[in-house]
Enzyme design. Structure first.
Site, PDB file in Angstrom:
ATOM      1  N   ASP A 354       0.860  -1.187   0.000  1.00 36.97           N
ATOM      2  CA  ASP A 354       0.000   0.000   0.000  1.00 36.97           C
ATOM      3  C   ASP A 354       0.893   1.233   0.000  1.00 36.97           C
ATOM      4  OD1 ASP A 354      -2.328   1.573   0.143  1.00 36.97           O
ATOM      5  OD2 ASP A 354      -2.347   1.562   2.341  1.00 36.97           O
ATOM      6  N   TYR A 531      -5.004   4.591   0.360  1.00 39.75           N
ATOM      7  CA  TYR A 531      -6.074   3.698  -0.116  1.00 39.75           C
ATOM      8  C   TYR A 531      -5.683   2.962  -1.406  1.00 39.75           C
ATOM      9  CZ  TYR A 531      -8.594   7.192   2.759  1.00 39.75           C
ATOM     10  OH  TYR A 531      -8.981   8.066   3.750  1.00 39.75           O
ATOM     11  N   HIS A 532      -4.465   2.387  -1.394  1.00 43.22           N
ATOM     12  CA  HIS A 532      -3.980   1.675  -2.571  1.00 43.22           C
ATOM     13  C   HIS A 532      -3.544   0.238  -2.254  1.00 43.22           C
ATOM     14  CE1 HIS A 532      -2.742   5.897  -4.258  1.00 43.22           C
ATOM     15  NE2 HIS A 532      -4.041   5.678  -4.377  1.00 43.22           N
ATOM     16  N   PRO A 533      -4.345  -0.556  -1.541  1.00 41.06           N
ATOM     17  CA  PRO A 533      -3.930  -1.941  -1.282  1.00 41.06           C
ATOM     18  C   PRO A 533      -3.829  -2.725  -2.588  1.00 41.06           C
ATOM     19  CG  PRO A 533      -6.227  -1.621  -0.656  1.00 41.06           C
ATOM     20  CD  PRO A 533      -5.670  -0.264  -0.965  1.00 41.06           C
TER      21      PRO A 533
END
Length: 620
Positions: A354, A531-533
């Site tokens: 992330d 918010y980039h898993p």
């Protein structure tokens, strides 16, 4: 013993209980425990039709696949989505400036949280993920960022054959309809479904931020998705005619008339059905909202079968979770939950990556920020902005206001940018849940290629219960070194002459925060997820024991008729936001699944930060 609130009548019980349950959701790993309505999902009447493909998840990748696979009339595609439709009347989705509303709303959001992070003062970090048609593209900030060409060349080196930049660029262009594209444009697409505009940057603060990059020596770029990523410049945004252009709006709604496309909403896939090593269908329920004591009884379970592929497009959290509850994942972990093993795959749920970011905030001496135009402290402005948008989709409601940004290298020895900036002429607090208190501006900044990786594991075999999410933030010392550089660069940008007319006192980290130890403490206390898993079912070669997906076929390695197409298959996180890369990935995967000849590779020139500033091709 718990004491009943004094004077509480039975008729008031629900009003008393609900806010307490809402607070519990931050520590209770379930789906929406307290929604007022428990509606059955909508599932199409298939009759005698047996789908050729079942796509699980109507997010960014799922919408692309539903569109492209149904271009072939011989395909019959069933799209299964746990959330509701993004109906035309839902202004909180479609108004770009309203994006913060749904980031804190369980109706359209899985509302995930990480475990307490050991290296971040044991803080639990919030992860919103879209649970609605369009997925996270219906909730995000609409930033269209591809990453750097070298990210994709790295994918190929990590075992994803034919996923280098020259192979991916044609699919970025195929997906895109950029307002500035010209015929034959080497970088931008001009006829794809996804409409992209460039930020107008009319606010003087945006202009100051862009100019500060030139003054500092980072440089200015007119297209960070094209020849040169490095520098400050206007951001590309997925906005069309003043409305959010999500993957659903771009790819799904325009093809709902096709007779070979069957869609659903409020329907949750609970298990992949196998015949030995072959995926043959999906078990699902039509109601995902539940109380903590509920269980899935046999009456609630339904099944649907397909002739060809089950395709997982649930994203980097839902796809590995569904694999594991279906018996595909680390053997010992599945046995510990009493799940029958279908295929031992240690890479499922591993390699979780992330982006972490921090906000550097500065008070503004002029009343030109969004402070008095983005809060109900000023209802007259909110009503004016809302009415203008409702009438003709123009004005301040028609932008996410993240209109400028940039990329930089934290060290001259690094071959391509590892720091990203998003500039906002306002301030954000607590994931948008707390309004600012004064006129101020901020830059979201963070390292792009952290070496701190984590994992996803099941908490329970019930697929409705949220999995254990441990990104292992800041576990590598280098991350803190890079964050120091991020904050230093941000402060230097704000110190440039372009900000002289606007610069007030520094609000965060603050004048008292200067030493490495003080900056590290600030990062541990205040950093948040971008918010980039991603990367939890990575593509790789069959010789890699941690690889989950064969990038040549999108098949789950060792299984038949089971594919994954979403951000989970990325071998490593890219240097930027993830929505544009996910849509590109799905476009390319659609051609692979259909057996089409891939688009010809393209290798335009890209910027090199070498002293001679040589133009370098991304051919390797």
């Amino acid at each position: 013993m718990h004491q009943w609130p004094r004077g509480l009548r039975a008729s008031h019980f629900n009003k008393w209980l609900q806010p307490k349950l809402q607070r519990c959701i931050h520590c209770t790993p379930t789906c929406s425990v307290l929604d007022k309505q428990f509606k059955r999902g909508e599932f199409p009447e298939l009759g005698d039709v047996k789908p050729t493909h079942i796509i699980i998840g109507a997010g960014s990748a799922g919408c692309v696949l539903a569109n492209r696979l149904t271009e072939d009339p011989d395909n019959r595609v069933l799209l299964v989505e746990a959330g509701p439709k993004d109906n035309w009347w839902n202004w909180k989705i479609h108004m770009p400036a309203a994006l913060m509303y749904n980031l804190c709303n369980t109706k359209y959001n899985w509302f995930y949280h990480t475990t307490a992070q050991k290296h971040m003062d044991d803080r639990v970090i919030y992860w919103p993920r879209g649970r609605v048609w369009g997925g996270s593209s219906s909730l995000n900030a609409m930033a269209y960022v591809r990453g750097h060409p070298f990210d994709y060349d790295r994918w190929e080196k990590q075992g994803a054959a034919n996923w280098s930049y020259k192979h991916c660029l044609p699919y970025f262009k195929k997906a895109q309809k950029h307002e500035l594209a010209k015929p034959g444009d080497p970088y931008r697409g001009d006829s794809g479904p996804l409409h992209v505009m460039q930020g107008r940057c009319d606010n003087p603060l945006h202009k100051a931020f862009i100019q500060s990059g030139g003054d500092l020596g980072i440089g200015i770029t007119d297209d960070m998705n094209g020849y040169r990523q490095e520098g400050t410049g206007p951001m590309d945004m997925t906005i069309r005619n003043g409305k959010r252009c999500s993957a659903s709006q771009a790819y799904l709604w325009p093809v709902l008339h096709r007779p070979n496309l069957f869609t659903s909403s409020g329907v949750m896939a609970t298990r992949i059905l196998f015949d030995k090593k072959k995926a043959i269908g999906v078990e699902f329920i039509r109601q995902i909202d539940f109380r903590a004591t509920d269980f899935i009884d046999s009456y609630s379970r339904e099944r649907v079968y397909c002739e060809q592929d089950v395709i997982l497009s649930g994203g980097a959290i839902n796809s590995p979770q569904l694999l594991m509850v279906s018996g595909v994942g680390p053997a010992e972990h599945l046995r510990s939950h009493g799940i029958p093993l279908v295929n031992d795959m240690p890479g499922v749920g591993a390699n979780l990556q992330d982006h972490l970011e921090i906000y550097v905030q500065q008070k503004c001496t002029q009343p030109i920020t969004l402070y008095n135009r983005s809060s109900w402290k000023f209802p007259h402005n909110m009503i004016r902005i809302g009415m203008q948008w409702f009438i003709n989709q123009t004005g301040e409601g028609a932008s996410s206001h993240l209109e400028s940004g940039g990329f930089a290298r934290s060290d001259d020895s690094i071959p391509h940018p590892d720091v990203q900036f998003h500039f906002l002429p306002s301030t954000v607090h607590e994931d948008g849940r707390v309004s600012g208190t004064c006129h101020a501006y901020q830059v979201h900044v963070g390292p792009m290629r952290s070496t701190s990786h984590g994992y996803l594991r099941l908490q329970h075999k019930d697929p409705r219960r949220h999995p254990i999410l441990n990104p292992n933030y800041l576990s590598q010392k280098q991350d803190l070194v890079e964050f120091r550089a991020c904050i230093r660069l941000s402060r230097e940008l704000f110190a440039q002459k372009a900000f002289d007319p606007f610069r007030g006192e520094e609000l965060a980290p603050g004048a008292e925060c200067h030493t490495d130890e003080e900056i590290d403490a600030f990062v541990r206390a205040k950093a948040a997820s971008a918010y980039h898993p991603s990367c939890t079912c990575k593509m790789g070669s069959s010789s890699d024991s941690m690889a989950v997906v064969d990038g040549a076929t999108m098949n789950v390695i060792g299984l038949e008729n089971l594919k994954i197409v979403d951000a989970s298959v990325m071998p490593s996180i890219v240097s930027g936001n993830l929505n544009a890369p996910t849509i590109m990935l799905a476009e390319k995967a659609a051609d692979i699944i259909r057996g089409k000849t891939p688009l010809p590779p393209e290798s335009p020139e890209i910027y090199s930060p070498s002293p001679a500033a040589k133009k370098q091709s991304a051919v390797h």
